[in-house]
Design a protein around this motif. Sequence first.
Motif, mmCIF file in Angstrom:
data_model
loop_
_atom_site.group_PDB
_atom_site.id
_atom_site.type_symbol
_atom_site.label_atom_id
_atom_site.label_comp_id
_atom_site.label_asym_id
_atom_site.label_seq_id
_atom_site.Cartn_x
_atom_site.Cartn_y
_atom_site.Cartn_z
ATOM 1 N N ARG A 21 52.920 24.416 72.496
ATOM 2 C CA ARG A 21 53.674 25.498 73.127
ATOM 3 C C ARG A 21 54.236 24.912 74.759
ATOM 4 N NH1 ARG A 21 52.942 31.463 73.188
ATOM 5 N NH2 ARG A 21 54.577 32.126 74.207
ATOM 6 N N VAL A 22 52.849 24.522 74.872
ATOM 7 C CA VAL A 22 53.097 24.839 76.591
ATOM 8 C C VAL A 22 53.811 23.442 77.239
ATOM 9 C CG1 VAL A 22 52.548 24.920 78.866
ATOM 10 C CG2 VAL A 22 51.597 26.771 77.655
ATOM 11 N N GLN A 26 61.663 21.469 73.994
ATOM 12 C CA GLN A 26 62.293 22.942 73.422
ATOM 13 C C GLN A 26 63.864 21.963 73.132
ATOM 14 O OE1 GLN A 26 59.999 23.292 76.008
ATOM 15 N NE2 GLN A 26 58.489 23.818 74.948
ATOM 16 N N THR A 129 59.095 26.363 78.309
ATOM 17 C CA THR A 129 57.979 26.720 78.726
ATOM 18 C C THR A 129 57.395 26.196 79.348
ATOM 19 O OG1 THR A 129 58.425 26.754 76.204
ATOM 20 C CG2 THR A 129 56.377 27.179 76.888
ATOM 21 N N LEU A 132 58.265 27.896 82.419
ATOM 22 C CA LEU A 132 58.071 29.128 82.867
ATOM 23 C C LEU A 132 56.687 29.017 83.634
ATOM 24 C CD1 LEU A 132 60.466 30.281 80.526
ATOM 25 C CD2 LEU A 132 60.719 30.288 82.835
ATOM 26 N N TRP A 133 55.749 28.416 82.543
ATOM 27 C CA TRP A 133 54.787 28.354 82.633
ATOM 28 C C TRP A 133 54.259 28.156 84.134
ATOM 29 C CZ3 TRP A 133 49.825 29.194 78.524
ATOM 30 C CH2 TRP A 133 50.558 30.193 77.956
ATOM 31 N N THR A 136 54.605 30.959 86.643
ATOM 32 C CA THR A 136 53.879 31.800 86.452
ATOM 33 C C THR A 136 52.558 31.459 87.245
ATOM 34 O OG1 THR A 136 54.806 32.841 84.379
ATOM 35 C CG2 THR A 136 52.962 33.424 85.470
ATOM 36 N N PHE A 162 57.765 37.055 85.136
ATOM 37 C CA PHE A 162 57.463 35.239 84.592
ATOM 38 C C PHE A 162 56.502 35.899 83.423
ATOM 39 C CE2 PHE A 162 59.978 33.456 88.201
ATOM 40 C CZ PHE A 162 60.573 32.671 87.539
ATOM 41 N N SER A 166 57.944 33.873 79.723
ATOM 42 C CA SER A 166 57.129 33.143 79.192
ATOM 43 C C SER A 166 55.972 33.504 77.855
ATOM 44 C CB SER A 166 56.211 32.428 80.334
ATOM 45 O OG SER A 166 55.447 33.521 81.017
ATOM 46 N N TRP A 167 55.627 34.759 77.401
ATOM 47 C CA TRP A 167 54.863 35.039 76.649
ATOM 48 C C TRP A 167 55.681 35.337 75.198
ATOM 49 C CZ3 TRP A 167 50.069 33.494 74.913
ATOM 50 C CH2 TRP A 167 49.332 33.672 75.996
ATOM 51 N N GLN A 174 64.337 32.806 76.923
ATOM 52 C CA GLN A 174 63.860 31.830 78.259
ATOM 53 C C GLN A 174 64.664 30.463 78.600
ATOM 54 O OE1 GLN A 174 60.028 30.194 76.174
ATOM 55 N NE2 GLN A 174 58.844 32.336 76.286
ATOM 56 N N ALA A 178 65.465 30.411 82.420
ATOM 57 C CA ALA A 178 65.002 29.501 83.310
ATOM 58 C C ALA A 178 66.085 28.355 84.201
ATOM 59 C CB ALA A 178 63.997 27.823 82.515
#
Length: 246
Positions: A21-22, A26, A129, A132-133, A136, A162, A166-167, A174, A178
């Motif tokens: 996911r991270v 995407q 993603t 964004l992580w 954060t 953020f 992101s979650w 997202q 971004a």
Amino acid sequence: MQSLSAPASVAASSLTDLWDRVFGTQPAPEQWLVVVTGVVALAVILPHRLWVISRNAITIAHEGGHGLVALLSGRKLEGIRLHSDTSGLTVSRGKPHGIGMILTAAAGYTAPPLLGLGGAWLLAAHHITALLWLATALLLVMLVMIRNAYGAVTMIITGGAFLLISWLANPDVQAAFAYVVVWFLLLGGVRPAFELQAKRRRGGAPDSDADQLSRLTHVPAALWFFLFHAVSIASLLGGGRWLLGW
């Protein structure tokens, strides 16, 4: 045996899903969304009434740049303060001269456009993603170093936004968020150096980053302004090409 290994298997599967996911890719957004997010970013930069609010985000990147380079150059970071007039102050301890101090002083005005350039590279590689992580995580680390109430509130609101996006947000939201953030760093990173030059012409900001660098290096402040402009404009051109897929 199966009952004992099941929790470990579930945990490993969860970690794999989280990693995918991270750090996975995407789908790229439609070209119209990339253009619209750039227009949105520009719309909160050009009008003065909006800029005096949105500029706080540039100040976060500016002071974060000072703090990060201070740590990387071996200085001890004492704390960061963000003020309601969108100014900021980063205090570090170490030699008052030398390459570490020079790099720390030069990092402020160059940090927002360079962060935007790095963000554009991640988005061009479809790592929405991850961007964004990473943002954060940096905001949360910076929050620990904030030393005043206004700065803490600003960081909590920004970091919270953020974190929620992101979650909890869907992939389309997202992506839009971004791209707005990266466009904002690229476009908004150009304006502060010009504002500082105008302020100095009116006799203000005698202890600006450019003046400190001039005293540290015996290089005229005008050349340091040239560096700030060159970095911001080059980052905007390069990052814009990546975002637009040119």
